[in-house]
Design a protein around this motif. Sequence first.
Motif, PDB file in Angstrom:
ATOM      1  N   VAL A  20     -21.450  -9.292 -13.095  1.00 48.36           N
ATOM      2  CA  VAL A  20     -22.700  -8.614 -12.682  1.00 48.36           C
ATOM      3  C   VAL A  20     -23.683  -9.840 -12.338  1.00 48.36           C
ATOM      4  CG1 VAL A  20     -22.113  -6.626 -13.624  1.00 48.36           C
ATOM      5  CG2 VAL A  20     -23.513  -8.353 -14.798  1.00 48.36           C
ATOM      6  N   ASP A  21     -24.563  -9.508 -11.336  1.00 48.68           N
ATOM      7  CA  ASP A  21     -25.243 -10.608 -10.890  1.00 48.68           C
ATOM      8  C   ASP A  21     -26.559  -9.943 -10.201  1.00 48.68           C
ATOM      9  OD1 ASP A  21     -26.602 -13.396  -9.513  1.00 48.68           O
ATOM     10  OD2 ASP A  21     -25.222 -13.912 -11.188  1.00 48.68           O
ATOM     11  N   VAL A  22     -27.682 -10.292 -10.570  1.00 56.13           N
ATOM     12  CA  VAL A  22     -28.973  -9.827  -9.799  1.00 56.13           C
ATOM     13  C   VAL A  22     -29.824 -11.227  -9.373  1.00 56.13           C
ATOM     14  CG1 VAL A  22     -28.957  -7.571 -10.666  1.00 56.13           C
ATOM     15  CG2 VAL A  22     -30.089  -9.322 -11.928  1.00 56.13           C
ATOM     16  N   GLY A  23     -29.267 -12.215  -9.834  1.00 54.63           N
ATOM     17  CA  GLY A  23     -30.134 -13.522  -9.778  1.00 54.63           C
ATOM     18  C   GLY A  23     -29.726 -14.468  -8.619  1.00 54.63           C
ATOM     19  N   LEU A  24     -28.848 -13.972  -7.739  1.00 56.59           N
ATOM     20  CA  LEU A  24     -28.616 -15.056  -6.545  1.00 56.59           C
ATOM     21  C   LEU A  24     -29.356 -14.721  -5.496  1.00 56.59           C
ATOM     22  CD1 LEU A  24     -26.597 -17.488  -6.367  1.00 56.59           C
ATOM     23  CD2 LEU A  24     -25.154 -15.743  -5.077  1.00 56.59           C
TER      24      LEU A  24
END
Length: 268
Positions: A118-122
């Motif tokens: 899960v990633d919201v930082g790219l």
Amino acid sequence: MELQAYLDRIGFTGRPALDLATLARIQRGHLEHIPYENLDVQLGRPVTIEPRDAFAKMVTGGRGGWCYEMNGLFGWALERIGFRVMRMTGAVLRAQRGDTAIGNHLALTVDLDEPYLVDVGLGDGPSEPIPLREGSYRQGWRTVRLERLDDGWWRFHNHELAFASSFDFRRQPADWDLLARQCRWLQTDPDSRFVQNLVCLRHQPDGVTALVGRVLKTVDAEGSRDHMLETPDAHAEALAAWFGIRLPEAAGLWPQIARRHEELFGPS
């Protein structure tokens, strides 16, 4: 730090459950309500890797942040709900830059029936949880991919129009000292792209809106379209309208934004 304040910030209603549907809703809500942005770096304000600082800035203050802040806050919220989160040392563009990139990204996995990236930082990265299995995954208007590398590394391949084409990670606990060192370097060194360029990105239901310097960009299924901002007032209006950022002191950044654009592209 109150979980409900975060859930309100990302537009999440109802009671969160410990399932994939909730995880996906929270990820999407974060991406659509909290912009990726490096205005503090541009303004010379120190940024930390502490979730408490990210909460004060992005929830209480209504701002956005970059990867350490975005995934730091996201991981904190998921743990408060009850998800099992692993924070990992990531490496954006390690494919091109080698191991010097390690630590320039904070990455996350969540354990459900299996591990999920899960990633919201790219910035313009994945919009949904991805099973930690090799393969391609359709996410709305674009396709992303996970590849297993040697020595326990994985590589996330972004969509073809993305600003950052990939990041690597290993499924093991983060090296916090390395992340902190890289966080300091990225916000202070003249060679850092975050020092050199103002960047804001925000997911929309059908695409991504980006502001890179003085160029407002829309990326979606139809491709990529650019709009040049000609004045500081237009720049401030774009920050407010597209990213929800109302920061009067950002107006003072216009001379360096215009100068950087001319360095890269010549006189407009």
